[in-house]
Design an enzyme around this catalytic site. Structure first.
Site, short mmCIF file in Angstrom:
data_model
loop_
_atom_site.label_atom_id
_atom_site.label_comp_id
_atom_site.label_asym_id
_atom_site.label_seq_id
_atom_site.Cartn_x
_atom_site.Cartn_y
_atom_site.Cartn_z
N GLY A 123 0.77 -1.24 0.00
CA GLY A 123 0.00 0.00 0.00
C GLY A 123 0.80 1.29 0.00
NE ARG B 104 -11.81 -12.38 -13.51
CZ ARG B 104 -10.64 -12.06 -12.93
NH1 ARG B 104 -10.48 -10.89 -12.38
NH2 ARG B 104 -9.65 -12.92 -12.92
CG MET C 295 -0.99 -7.71 -7.14
SD MET C 295 -0.29 -6.82 -8.56
CE MET C 295 1.32 -6.35 -7.93
CG HIS D 280 2.90 -2.03 -14.90
ND1 HIS D 280 2.57 -3.26 -14.34
CD2 HIS D 280 3.91 -2.29 -15.78
CE1 HIS D 280 3.34 -4.19 -14.86
NE2 HIS D 280 4.16 -3.64 -15.73
CD GLU E 218 5.65 1.95 -8.75
OE1 GLU E 218 4.52 1.74 -8.29
OE2 GLU E 218 6.51 1.05 -8.85
C1 GAR Z 1 3.95 -1.20 -7.14
O1 GAR Z 1 5.27 -1.27 -7.58
C2 GAR Z 1 3.00 -1.17 -8.31
O2 GAR Z 1 3.50 -0.46 -9.41
C3 GAR Z 1 2.89 -2.64 -8.63
O3 GAR Z 1 2.81 -3.27 -7.38
C4 GAR Z 1 3.53 -2.48 -6.44
C5 GAR Z 1 2.61 -2.21 -5.27
O4 GAR Z 1 3.31 -1.56 -4.24
N1 GAR Z 1 1.75 -2.90 -9.44
C6 GAR Z 1 1.74 -3.81 -10.43
O5 GAR Z 1 2.69 -4.50 -10.70
C7 GAR Z 1 0.44 -3.89 -11.19
N2 GAR Z 1 0.62 -4.53 -12.45
P1 GAR Z 1 2.51 -0.81 -3.09
O6 GAR Z 1 1.50 -1.82 -2.55
O7 GAR Z 1 3.56 -0.48 -2.08
O8 GAR Z 1 1.84 0.38 -3.69
#
Ligand code: GAR
Length: 229
Positions: free
Chosen positions: A16, A69, A94, A113, A178
């Site tokens: 998160g 789903r 995810m 991403h 990010e």
């Molecule tokens: C992040 O790096 C995000 O970009 C990636 O999961 C991580 C979540 O981190 N998302 C994906 O790979 C989606 N395809 P977080 O829970 O610390 O935000």
């Protein structure tokens, strides 16, 4: 909720940190939004505990054991609608969303991403980027469609790949970007005029020459593309 703040739901499955970055941006007045729901499909997600401790509205809708789903998504969208969210930010959520779910929130769902899409969609993308030998990687904020990491791109940030990198060090460098990019990209969509033409997200009034979201813009430079020279 303040009238000028757009209600946003953030969907997570794990740590998160991107949700927290969005939350921080709202608190620091960098993002005219209010997080009205943090929803996790994983009961043990660290991010949901963090959201609770911040006093934010939370929901856990477990995907494991949920049946189909469609059944899971019905519960998720019910929570989102009940919270009054107008935008949905996937932040390490995810799960693929169905075409029906995406259509119900058309052009109101974003994802972040950790690669420069369309390179390296899917999972374990930092390792995939290293294995491929790329010299530059980064992150992408894009609209969500029914495909895998495939919707129109709103913004990107690049980072160098260093010779000593492993997947963890590259992931950490990308994650820092990010955390800046997500709030900036959402902010643009909330405060600027924009439209989608084909795959392109165009910012600015329709009658003037538009500026595109520029792939590979340098950090901190999302709103003003550099003039080549
Ligand atoms: C992040 O790096 C995000 O970009 C990636 O999961 C991580 C979540 O981190 N998302 C994906 O790979 C989606 N395809 P977080 O829970 O610390 O935000």
């Amino acid at each position: 909720m303040t009238a000028s703040k757009t209600p946003v739901a953030v969907l997570i499955s794990g740590r998160g940190s991107n949700f927290e970055a969005l939350h921080r941006a709202t608190r620091e007045q960098r993002l005219p939004a209010e997080i009205v729901l943090v929803l996790s499909n994983v009961p043990s997600a660290a991010g949901i505990e963090r959201a609770r401790s911040l006093g934010l509205p939370t929901a856990v809708v477990p995907s494991r054991g949920a049946g189909s789903r469609a059944a899971h998504e019905a519960l998720v969208s019910e929570r989102i609608e009940r919270a009054g969210a107008e935008w949905i930010c996937l932040a390490g959520y995810m799960r693929l969303l169905s075409a029906e779910f995406v259509a119900a929130f058309e052009n109101r769902i974003l994802n972040i991403h950790p690669s420069l899409l369309p390179s390296f969609p899917g999972l374990d993308v930092q390792q995939a980027a290293l294995d491929h030998g790329v010299r530059v990687s980064g992150c992408t904020v894009h609209f969500v469609d029914a495909g895998l990491d495939s919707g129109p791109i709103v913004g990107q940030r690049s980072v160098p790949v260093r010779s000593g990198d492993d997947a963890a060090s590259l992931a950490a460098r990308i994650l820092r970007e990010e955390h800046q990019l997500y709030a900036e990209a959402l902010r643009r969509l909330l405060v600027e005029e924009w439209r989608i033409e084909g795959r392109r997200v165009l910012f600015g009034p329709a009658h003037t020459e538009s500026r595109e979201a520029q792939p590979g813009q340098v950090p901190g430079d999302l709103t003003e593309p550099r003039t080549p020279h």
